[in-house]
Design a protein around this motif. Sequence first.
Motif, short mmCIF file in Angstrom:
data_model
loop_
_atom_site.label_atom_id
_atom_site.label_comp_id
_atom_site.label_asym_id
_atom_site.label_seq_id
_atom_site.Cartn_x
_atom_site.Cartn_y
_atom_site.Cartn_z
N PHE A 67 0.88 35.35 -88.10
CA PHE A 67 -0.09 35.75 -89.09
C PHE A 67 -1.50 35.76 -88.50
O PHE A 67 -2.28 36.70 -88.70
CB PHE A 67 -0.01 34.79 -90.30
N ARG A 68 -1.85 34.72 -87.74
CA ARG A 68 -3.18 34.64 -87.14
C ARG A 68 -3.40 35.76 -86.11
O ARG A 68 -4.48 36.34 -86.04
CB ARG A 68 -3.39 33.27 -86.46
N SER A 69 -2.35 36.06 -85.30
CA SER A 69 -2.49 37.12 -84.31
C SER A 69 -2.78 38.45 -84.99
O SER A 69 -3.65 39.22 -84.55
CB SER A 69 -1.20 37.26 -83.49
N ILE A 70 -2.05 38.70 -86.09
CA ILE A 70 -2.27 39.95 -86.81
C ILE A 70 -3.67 39.95 -87.43
O ILE A 70 -4.40 40.94 -87.35
CB ILE A 70 -1.19 40.16 -87.89
N ASN A 74 1.00 47.38 -61.46
CA ASN A 74 0.06 48.48 -61.24
C ASN A 74 0.18 49.50 -62.37
O ASN A 74 0.97 49.31 -63.30
CB ASN A 74 0.29 49.12 -59.87
N SER A 75 -0.59 50.56 -62.29
CA SER A 75 -0.64 51.49 -63.42
C SER A 75 0.71 52.17 -63.66
O SER A 75 0.97 52.67 -64.75
CB SER A 75 -1.71 52.55 -63.18
N GLN A 76 1.57 52.17 -62.64
CA GLN A 76 2.87 52.81 -62.81
C GLN A 76 3.88 51.90 -63.51
O GLN A 76 4.92 52.36 -63.97
CB GLN A 76 3.45 53.22 -61.45
N THR A 77 3.60 50.58 -63.52
CA THR A 77 4.59 49.65 -64.06
C THR A 77 4.08 48.84 -65.25
O THR A 77 4.88 48.25 -65.97
CB THR A 77 5.03 48.64 -62.98
N LYS A 78 2.78 48.79 -65.44
CA LYS A 78 2.21 47.93 -66.49
C LYS A 78 2.83 48.24 -67.85
O LYS A 78 2.80 49.36 -68.30
CB LYS A 78 0.70 48.16 -66.54
N THR A 79 3.38 47.19 -68.50
CA THR A 79 4.02 47.40 -69.79
C THR A 79 3.14 46.88 -70.93
O THR A 79 2.08 46.32 -70.69
CB THR A 79 5.37 46.65 -69.86
N MET A 80 3.62 47.06 -72.16
CA MET A 80 2.83 46.67 -73.34
C MET A 80 2.49 45.19 -73.33
O MET A 80 1.35 44.81 -73.62
CB MET A 80 3.60 47.03 -74.60
N SER A 81 3.46 44.32 -73.01
CA SER A 81 3.17 42.89 -72.99
C SER A 81 2.13 42.56 -71.93
O SER A 81 1.24 41.73 -72.17
CB SER A 81 4.45 42.09 -72.67
N VAL A 82 2.24 43.20 -70.77
CA VAL A 82 1.31 42.88 -69.67
C VAL A 82 -0.10 43.31 -70.04
O VAL A 82 -1.06 42.54 -69.87
CB VAL A 82 1.77 43.56 -68.36
N TYR A 131 -8.88 42.97 -79.39
CA TYR A 131 -8.28 44.22 -78.94
C TYR A 131 -6.85 43.98 -78.44
O TYR A 131 -5.91 44.70 -78.79
CB TYR A 131 -9.15 44.79 -77.82
N GLY A 132 -6.69 42.91 -77.65
CA GLY A 132 -5.36 42.52 -77.17
C GLY A 132 -4.44 42.15 -78.33
O GLY A 132 -3.25 42.47 -78.31
N SER A 133 -5.01 41.50 -79.36
CA SER A 133 -4.20 41.15 -80.54
C SER A 133 -3.69 42.40 -81.23
O SER A 133 -2.55 42.44 -81.70
CB SER A 133 -5.04 40.34 -81.53
N ALA A 134 -4.54 43.43 -81.29
CA ALA A 134 -4.12 44.69 -81.91
C ALA A 134 -2.94 45.27 -81.14
O ALA A 134 -1.96 45.74 -81.72
CB ALA A 134 -5.28 45.68 -81.95
N GLN A 135 -3.00 45.20 -79.80
CA GLN A 135 -1.91 45.74 -78.99
C GLN A 135 -0.64 44.93 -79.16
O GLN A 135 0.45 45.49 -79.27
CB GLN A 135 -2.34 45.77 -77.52
N SER A 136 -0.79 43.59 -79.22
CA SER A 136 0.42 42.77 -79.40
C SER A 136 1.01 42.99 -80.78
O SER A 136 2.23 42.94 -80.96
CB SER A 136 0.12 41.29 -79.14
#
Lengths: 276, 315
Positions: free
Chosen positions: B38-41, B260-268, B282-287
């Motif tokens: 809840f806090r992350s959101i 690197n830019s070819q492998t970076k995933t959503m979690s990373v 901003y990171g919270s929005a992505q998570s």
Amino acid sequence: MEKLKKIGFYALVLVIVLVCTFPFYYTIVTSFATGSAIFEVNYLPKSLGLDNYKSVLFDSKAQFPRAFLNSVFIATITVIGALFIGVTASYALARVQFRGRGLLLMTILAVSMFPQIAVLAGLFEMIRGVGIYNTPYALILSYTIFTLPFTVWVLTTFMRQLPVEIEEAAIIDGATPWQIITQVFMPLLWPALVTTGLLAFIAAWNEFLFALTFISSTEQRTVPVAIAMLSGAQQHEIPWGPIMAASVIVTLPLVVLVLIFQRKIVSGLTAGGVKG
Amino acid sequence: MAFSTGEISLEQQRVKAARMFLIPMIVMLFVVAGWPLFRSIYFSFTNTSLTNLSGGEWVGFDNYLNRRELSSGRVVWRGTLVDPDWWNAVWNTIKFSFVSVSLETIFGLIVALVLNAEFKGRGLVRAAILIPWAIPTVVSARMWQWMLNDQFGIINDLFLRLGLISQKIAWTADPDYSMAAVIAVDVWKTTPFMALLILAGLQTVPKDIYEAAKIDGIHPVKVFWKVTLPLIRPAVMVAVIFRILDALRVFDLIYLLANNSQTKTMSVISRENLIEFDKFAYGSAQSTLLFCIILVFVSLYIWLGKVDLSGEAGR
């Protein structure tokens, strides 16, 4: 034709075994190579130098033994806590009919599949707020998010399989639910407890994201982070020998445990199809 | 009559005890999962920063998407949903998940079929396939990084000897190969898990089906496609969705092996913004976006897998 088929089959078996075991074998070979020997590709062990092990165990900068103890402490307490809360909860979920049980089970299953990153910000705030940042308790608390749902789910699956008659007999004898759990079910359940405990232990032992985020000092690190941090800043500075030695030290106990308990682990992994 | 009231009170007593037993678990799950989620959101709708966790102000959907009109009259869109780095991470995650889970399913099926056959040394093979699964991800990342090393790696040596490549390749550093390297290591590590789940499904197929097919002279390949596969499809589907869930949230392997830019995933990328770049909100929005995607798959899992929630089947 039959013979050819048999040869083909065993060739396939050989390939599977080789692919699975070779990387760990090569890690062990590298961990014993010292000096410049490490930069030669040797398929068979050439020397039995212990320099890499010495540098991992006695290097005061990396504090690897300390990290090992941290990991043992954190994983043990996490597992004991999860089993303690899990046994009674799964008894209720497996054995008692009550409203909202399906919903509760669904929530538990959903939590076990949570992406850890989704709670990272909130957990970070909580850990900072409670004042346990950079302590083992930060990890013991946060690891509960995957050990507890897993434990409850698997134990519920196991407990459902126990015959109703045993419980009925205990009820007729006037046993309370607490007595049923501790005196009737526990002796029957210990193989399941060993399996779940072991799987939860491995999960806690291997965890990386929380350990990387909630711990800041070298002394408080767990083994996975300690190994990750053994590397230098640049590619050519990576101390491969010590890394391989450290890898062997932390993996060997797991591999031995897995080989001893392989049957139990397979049944635990497939029970309800929960992640290990 | 007296007997039946006794029964009811016993049942009520059991339900009461069950509640007591469940409270610690529910409280713990709320503390470590519900509240932090809840806090992350919540954070994703604020401008909270890592150094000032309590000083965030509500900014609505700005971290996701916001429209700004400059004084020149030009309209600028900002936020995660128009961030090319985010979409690159989404694309990488999809690519990683799709390819690795597909390969794991195929190899898992092969290994499961081998383990389902009766042969000498089966226990040994089953023990061997558990080794990649038991090795910590950090260790397998470092181990493979060493084996895939461009100068001293055994993989380059082996491939050169076999004539598969003509010169040494920097598998993890070269953007052209790093995704392939990451996928290969993931497949190596998780195929055993897949194989064991499929094997459990295979063992529920009655043996007399194979006997009957043999007597009727049906080719084993045909038996596999027409009989075995349809029967184990539910088990395979559950395993596949399970692995997709795991692959979508992948963090440690990418972070450690090739970031690197070819492998970076959503979690990373989420963690980078959250912790390293001090773009906490901003990171919270992505998570949160990643959480929503995974929520869809979890629902799919529970629905498709027909997960036994009632417990009736077990009784």
